[in-house]
Motif scaffolding. Structure first.
Motif, PDB file in Angstrom:
ATOM      1  N   ILE A 182       0.854  -1.297   0.043  1.00 47.01           N
ATOM      2  CA  ILE A 182       0.106  -0.027  -0.132  1.00 47.01           C
ATOM      3  C   ILE A 182       0.910   1.246   0.182  1.00 47.01           C
ATOM      4  O   ILE A 182       0.625   2.186  -0.502  1.00 47.01           O
ATOM      5  N   VAL A 183       2.046   1.350   0.730  1.00 49.52           N
ATOM      6  CA  VAL A 183       2.776   2.420   0.707  1.00 49.52           C
ATOM      7  C   VAL A 183       3.518   2.616  -0.695  1.00 49.52           C
ATOM      8  O   VAL A 183       3.525   3.615  -1.214  1.00 49.52           O
ATOM      9  N   THR A 184       3.804   1.520  -1.519  1.00 49.46           N
ATOM     10  CA  THR A 184       4.446   1.471  -2.709  1.00 49.46           C
ATOM     11  C   THR A 184       3.244   2.271  -3.660  1.00 49.46           C
ATOM     12  O   THR A 184       3.852   3.088  -4.218  1.00 49.46           O
ATOM     13  N   ILE A 185       2.013   1.739  -3.750  1.00 46.64           N
ATOM     14  CA  ILE A 185       1.267   2.423  -4.604  1.00 46.64           C
ATOM     15  C   ILE A 185       1.021   3.781  -4.325  1.00 46.64           C
ATOM     16  O   ILE A 185       0.936   4.489  -5.170  1.00 46.64           O
ATOM     17  N   SER A 186       0.886   4.173  -2.941  1.00 47.41           N
ATOM     18  CA  SER A 186       0.646   5.480  -2.610  1.00 47.41           C
ATOM     19  C   SER A 186       1.720   6.551  -2.795  1.00 47.41           C
ATOM     20  O   SER A 186       1.496   7.428  -3.380  1.00 47.41           O
ATOM     21  N   ALA A 187       3.055   5.883  -2.886  1.00 46.69           N
ATOM     22  CA  ALA A 187       4.071   6.602  -3.105  1.00 46.69           C
ATOM     23  C   ALA A 187       4.229   6.782  -4.811  1.00 46.69           C
ATOM     24  O   ALA A 187       4.491   8.036  -5.203  1.00 46.69           O
ATOM     25  N   TYR A 188       3.814   5.861  -5.395  1.00 45.01           N
ATOM     26  CA  TYR A 188       3.691   6.102  -6.863  1.00 45.01           C
ATOM     27  C   TYR A 188       2.428   7.126  -7.494  1.00 45.01           C
ATOM     28  O   TYR A 188       2.713   7.955  -8.207  1.00 45.01           O
ATOM     29  N   LEU A 189       1.426   7.044  -6.652  1.00 41.13           N
ATOM     30  CA  LEU A 189       0.348   7.907  -6.942  1.00 41.13           C
ATOM     31  C   LEU A 189       0.924   9.499  -6.463  1.00 41.13           C
ATOM     32  O   LEU A 189       0.553  10.362  -7.232  1.00 41.13           O
TER      33      LEU A 189
ATOM     34  N   VAL B 262      11.097   1.790 -10.041  1.00 42.83           N
ATOM     35  CA  VAL B 262      11.942   0.632  -9.684  1.00 42.83           C
ATOM     36  C   VAL B 262      12.732   1.266  -8.410  1.00 42.83           C
ATOM     37  O   VAL B 262      12.934   0.683  -7.348  1.00 42.83           O
ATOM     38  N   ASP B 263      13.414   2.444  -8.647  1.00 42.07           N
ATOM     39  CA  ASP B 263      14.207   3.127  -7.690  1.00 42.07           C
ATOM     40  C   ASP B 263      13.313   3.454  -6.350  1.00 42.07           C
ATOM     41  O   ASP B 263      14.049   3.360  -5.458  1.00 42.07           O
ATOM     42  N   PHE B 264      12.362   3.800  -6.560  1.00 41.21           N
ATOM     43  CA  PHE B 264      11.744   4.110  -5.242  1.00 41.21           C
ATOM     44  C   PHE B 264      11.183   2.811  -4.475  1.00 41.21           C
ATOM     45  O   PHE B 264      11.050   2.957  -3.108  1.00 41.21           O
ATOM     46  N   ILE B 265      10.863   1.839  -5.071  1.00 42.81           N
ATOM     47  CA  ILE B 265      10.737   0.440  -4.245  1.00 42.81           C
ATOM     48  C   ILE B 265      11.873  -0.034  -3.618  1.00 42.81           C
ATOM     49  O   ILE B 265      11.913  -0.321  -2.370  1.00 42.81           O
ATOM     50  N   LEU B 266      12.922   0.274  -4.526  1.00 42.35           N
ATOM     51  CA  LEU B 266      14.438  -0.412  -3.599  1.00 42.35           C
ATOM     52  C   LEU B 266      14.740   0.481  -2.664  1.00 42.35           C
ATOM     53  O   LEU B 266      15.058   0.168  -1.841  1.00 42.35           O
TER      54      LEU B 266
ATOM     55  N   TYR C 289      15.086  -9.317 -11.093  1.00 44.36           N
ATOM     56  CA  TYR C 289      14.124  -8.292 -11.634  1.00 44.36           C
ATOM     57  C   TYR C 289      14.685  -6.970 -12.103  1.00 44.36           C
ATOM     58  O   TYR C 289      14.326  -6.563 -13.137  1.00 44.36           O
ATOM     59  N   ARG C 290      15.481  -6.395 -11.321  1.00 43.07           N
ATOM     60  CA  ARG C 290      16.081  -5.329 -11.843  1.00 43.07           C
ATOM     61  C   ARG C 290      16.783  -5.151 -13.280  1.00 43.07           C
ATOM     62  O   ARG C 290      16.862  -4.045 -13.896  1.00 43.07           O
ATOM     63  N   ALA C 291      17.335  -6.328 -13.555  1.00 41.44           N
ATOM     64  CA  ALA C 291      17.886  -6.683 -14.839  1.00 41.44           C
ATOM     65  C   ALA C 291      16.944  -6.929 -15.805  1.00 41.44           C
ATOM     66  O   ALA C 291      17.616  -7.061 -17.091  1.00 41.44           O
TER      67      ALA C 291
END
Length: 303
Positions: A145-152, A247-251, A234-236
């Motif tokens: 949920i934090v990942t999706i919220s950060a994306y939005l 990808v960077d903000f997830i990492l 996955y990064r590759a």
């Protein structure tokens, strides 16, 4: 890659011991640092500040290069300060605060009526396997949920294809959240169990296998390392629908978990030491050298 990890770890430990004398302290400190966490597991800005501090001790340091690194850090810090002002009242910040409060209240202060199912499981003393715990733990850590919220909150424009892919809980999010959960547990489990919280990954594995806490913690660290391999794979992947920025903000979420929980609980324990770390990182610029020194040629510098 596994053989390379074994080989480099062995020799770095030897370097750390053999170079611990005063004249080689810079090399020894670098070896010790990288043995704690691989470089790509670390928050780049925090690592840069540490490296500046250590490099400054070298007698053969390049003053021009050092000054440039300090200026870059201070500039980036100023940008972060402005961004912090902008996001302090955003939905993402509020969401994270609510998640944290609800999680702690649920685990520790819930009444029998409010937490009936949870209480029944606790009074049956149910402890899941490590695998079972992690399947729930990747959600309980609030990573998806934090990942999706950060994306939005941070993506402009929002790309529907990317958002739909993130909502499907892809492998990158799946493994990243599990790493986050395990690192959190390594840093907080002892304190949380003492205050009456539910069993964490450490207690689950100890209950499942009969292993000691010391052996369990080493096992958890190895599990995280194997998960990072999946994240790296996955990064590759050039066919990923996610942009490099996403990808960077997830990492960075995972990297921040290593920083927050590597040496305890920098999130939940509000002591002066933890507050000083955050203050130094966000608000204290790196002191610059004397102007004359900054433009004096150093060893290895021409002109």
């Amino acid at each position: 890659m596994e053989e390379a990890w074994q080989f480099t770890s062995k020799h770095l430990k030897e370097v750390m011991i053999s170079k611990s004398k005063e004249e080689h302290v810079f090399v020894a400190e670098q070896a010790k640092r990288v043995l704690e966490l691989p470089l790509h597991w670390k928050v780049p800005m925090l690592e840069a500040r540490w490296f500046i501090h250590v490099y400054e001790k070298r007698e053969d340091k390049n003053h021009l290069l050092l000054e440039l690194a300090k200026l870059e850090f201070n500039t980036l810090q100023a940008i972060y300060q402005e961004e912090l002002k902008d996001i302090s009242g955003t939905i993402l910040t509020i969401l994270i605060s609510i998640i944290t409060v609800i999680d702690d209240i649920y685990d520790v202060y819930g009444t029998l009526h409010e937490l009936e199912r949870f209480t029944d499981a606790w009074l049956g003393k149910y402890t899941p396997t490590l695998g079972g715990f992690l399947e729930n733990g990747l959600v309980s850590i609030a990573g998806p949920i934090v990942t999706i919220s950060a994306y939005l909150s941070g993506t402009n424009p929002i790309i529907e294809k990317e958002l739909e892919f993130l909502e499907s809980n892809p492998d990158l999010v799946h493994w990243s959240c599990k790493i986050f959960r395990l690192q959190d547990d390594l840093g907080t489990a002892s304190h949380e169990i003492h205050r009456g919280d539910v069993p964490k990954s450490i207690q689950c594995y100890m209950h499942e296998t009969g292993a000691s806490e010391e052996v369990t913690r080493e096992h958890i660290k190895d599990v995280m390392r194997q998960m990072w391999k999946k994240v790296n794979a996955y990064r590759a992947d050039k066919d990923s629908p996610l942009s490099q920025t996403t990808v960077d903000f997830i990492l960075n979420l995972v990297r921040m978990s290593h920083f927050m929980y590597l040496d305890g609980d920098r999130h939940g324990i509000r002591n002066q030491e933890n507050m000083d770390v955050g203050f130094t990182w966000l608000f204290q610029p790196v002191p610059l050298e004397d102007k004359h020194m900054a433009f004096t040629a150093s060893p290895g510098t021409k002109g």
